[in-house]
Enzyme design. Structure first.
Site, PDB file in Angstrom:
ATOM      1  N   ALA A  64      68.047  51.076  58.245  1.00 22.05           N
ATOM      2  CA  ALA A  64      66.642  51.054  57.845  1.00 22.05           C
ATOM      3  C   ALA A  64      66.076  49.636  57.749  1.00 22.05           C
ATOM      4  CB  ALA A  64      66.475  51.769  56.508  1.00 22.05           C
ATOM      5  N   HIS A  89      73.869  60.887  62.515  1.00 21.24           N
ATOM      6  CA  HIS A  89      73.422  60.416  61.204  1.00 21.24           C
ATOM      7  C   HIS A  89      74.414  59.345  60.771  1.00 21.24           C
ATOM      8  CE1 HIS A  89      72.593  61.254  56.676  1.00 21.24           C
ATOM      9  NE2 HIS A  89      72.002  60.141  57.107  1.00 21.24           N
ATOM     10  N   ASP A  90      73.927  58.163  60.456  1.00 20.40           N
ATOM     11  CA  ASP A  90      74.843  57.045  60.224  1.00 20.40           C
ATOM     12  C   ASP A  90      75.856  57.321  59.123  1.00 20.40           C
ATOM     13  OD1 ASP A  90      72.974  56.826  58.161  1.00 20.40           O
ATOM     14  OD2 ASP A  90      72.232  54.864  58.784  1.00 20.40           O
ATOM     15  N   THR A  91      75.468  58.131  58.124  1.00 21.44           N
ATOM     16  CA  THR A  91      76.443  58.443  57.081  1.00 21.44           C
ATOM     17  C   THR A  91      77.547  59.339  57.615  1.00 21.44           C
ATOM     18  OG1 THR A  91      74.637  58.320  55.482  1.00 21.44           O
ATOM     19  CG2 THR A  91      76.709  59.229  54.706  1.00 21.44           C
ATOM     20  N   THR A 109      71.176  50.097  52.109  1.00 21.18           N
ATOM     21  CA  THR A 109      69.817  50.244  51.612  1.00 21.18           C
ATOM     22  C   THR A 109      69.725  51.478  50.731  1.00 21.18           C
ATOM     23  OG1 THR A 109      68.925  49.161  53.577  1.00 21.18           O
ATOM     24  CG2 THR A 109      67.411  50.518  52.310  1.00 21.18           C
TER      25      THR A 109
END
Length: 473
Positions: free
Chosen positions: A11, A225-227, A248
């Site tokens: 982000a 999704h980065d997570t 973030t």
């Protein structure tokens, strides 16, 4: 040895990482890093999506010969294509105010309990379902999440990867497909929701004339999704672990075999997001280092190490804030908002930058403690260790405070967890012998240095601080 590029979009920044994976080898090298952030136009916050795509191409061209490309990013935001495959308008940033009050209106059509029973998703005002209801969709034919939009521009192929689809609040977490029922009840057109992909599916080959890349390079769907990619790279030795993907945002939770859709989970606002290999990321979003990042921006102070040293010598538990309070969500004068929050809660505001940083980090540690204990109770899963991954794993003070607050050993690292998870899924798709998450995590453990933080201090002090902050015993 497989040589792949992980496009990892956060982000606040993006990066293209070159990964090499082979027998006992897992190496990453940053080849291009670029700024990312909102652009305000006539009162609306947008992502500069063309700049992101151009920077992605710059990084991929710099990376040299590649066996594959994978893209991951933040969740919930999207682009809309028309019938000719053109982007209708610039994607809106999830922190934009257009969804103010929208969640309440949607819940009049579909009660929160009905939404949760299907999606298992945490109620957040910027979820895709609420963003979409503010859109004029007459000319739209395809919704693409941010990684899927960039993948479409690279290959010309339309589709959405499941882990990111699971964050939209329009995805059935049990059937692992779009929920036609919810889409209809909310009043959205079913035509805009494309076919879904699995992590590891080949999207298509990068178009050499369009991209300037060599012909024949496959673009591979990862945990987009980065997570989801980050959790792949959690270096856990068994299943008795919790994780914080710290950046973030902070994503605090457990990895489970199936969703938890109980009233207790819904009332505690936990989310059940899709993971790689069909796993469930049972977690809650906690406002992460965003608050500190905004303070640094307002102060014009890039010396984080100096701020952390000052915070480390500041008295503990002087002031506490609720990091998830609505006033901390949007960009702005965060030091002033902290001051106003403290006065509104009967506290003396921090008197120095170091004291402000101490306030932020202790408050985050308390939020992690509360979230982790709730997750274990609701899911019926006890943990022995807490893994902190992502950029926040470098913040030694935050890691130590987290260990102290949670009463668990904290293993910090790897820093570039999302890129590592991206690379590992690509390598498996390309034939590397990494049959499951356990094998991937074993490779991370054997190739990356971790730092351990042992709980210190008095648990009673944290109990008292939690009582002050949340009004609990």
């Amino acid at each position: 040895m497989k040589r792949v590029a992980a496009v990892d979009l956060g982000a606040s920044s993006g990066r293209v990482m070159l990964g090499e994976v082979g027998a006992h080898v897992l190496e990453l090298r940053e080849v291009h890093r670029f700024w990312n952030g909102p652009v305000r136009v006539h009162g609306r916050l947008h992502w500069d999506i063309l700049q992101l795509y151009r920077s992605t191409l710059d990084g991929l061209r710099t990376a040299g010969a590649l066996d594959g490309i994978g893209i991951d990013s933040w969740a919930v935001d999207y682009g809309l294509l028309d019938a000719d495959g053109r982007l209708l308008r610039n994607p809106v940033h999830y922190r934009d105010s257009r969804t103010d009050g929208v969640m309440e209106r949607v819940l009049e059509k579909v009660p929160a309990a009905d939404l949760y029973a299907v999606t298992g998703l945490q109620q957040l005002p910027f979820n895709t379902i609420y963003q979409l209801t503010t859109e004029a969709l007459e000319g739209a034919t395809s919704l693409l999440m941010i990684p899927d939009l960039l993948g479409y521009w690279l290959t010309g192929e339309i589709g959405v990867e499941r882990t990111n689809a699971s964050t939209t609040q329009l995805f059935d977490v049990r059937s692992r497909d779009w929920s036609d029922e919810l889409i209809s009840r909310v009043g959205l057109p079913r035509r805009v929701f494309p076919q879904l992909r699995e992590p590891g599916d080949v999207i298509g080959n990068a178009l050499p004339d369009e991209t300037g890349l060599a012909p024949g390079i496959p673009v591979i769907a990862v945990g987009s999704h980065d997570t989801a990619s980050s959790v792949v790279a959690v270096p856990a030795a068994d299943e008795r672990f919790a994780y914080i993907s710290s950046g973030t945002w902070s994503l605090v939770g457990l990895e489970l075999d199936g969703p938890v859709l109980t009233d207790a989970a819904r009332e505690a606002n936990f989310t059940n997001e899709g993971g790689v290999d069909g796993r469930i990321r049972f977690l809650r979003n906690v406002m992460g280092l965003w608050i500190l990042q905004e303070c640094q921006r307002v102060w014009g102070d890039d010396d984080l190490d100096g701020l952390l040293r000052e915070a480390g010598t500041s008295p503990p538990f002087t002031t506490l804030i609720d990091p998830d309070a609505q006033e901390f969500l949007a960009p702005g004068n965060m030091p002033k908002r902290i001051e106003e929050h403290c006065r509104a809660t009967g506290q003396e505001p921090p008197r120095s930058r170091g004291a402000t940083v101490r306030c932020i980090l202790e408050s985050l540690a308390l939020a992690y403690r509360r979230t982790l204990r709730a997750a274990q109770s609701i899911a019926g899963r006890e943990v022995d260790v807490l893994h902190v991954i992502g950029g926040g794993s470098q913040n030694e003070l935050l890691c130590q405070l987290t260990a102290d607050a949670c009463g668990l050993p904290v293993l910090a690292g790897p820093v570039e967890a999302s890129a590592l998870g991206n690379v590992l899924v690509q390598a498996r798709a390309l034939g590397e012998p990494l049959p499951d998450l356990a094998a991937m995590r074993a490779l991370v453990r054997s190739t990356h240095r971790l730092r351990t933080y042992t709980p210190q201090g008095k648990p009673a002090d944290w109990d008292a601080a939690e009582s002050r902050m949340f009004g609990t015993r």
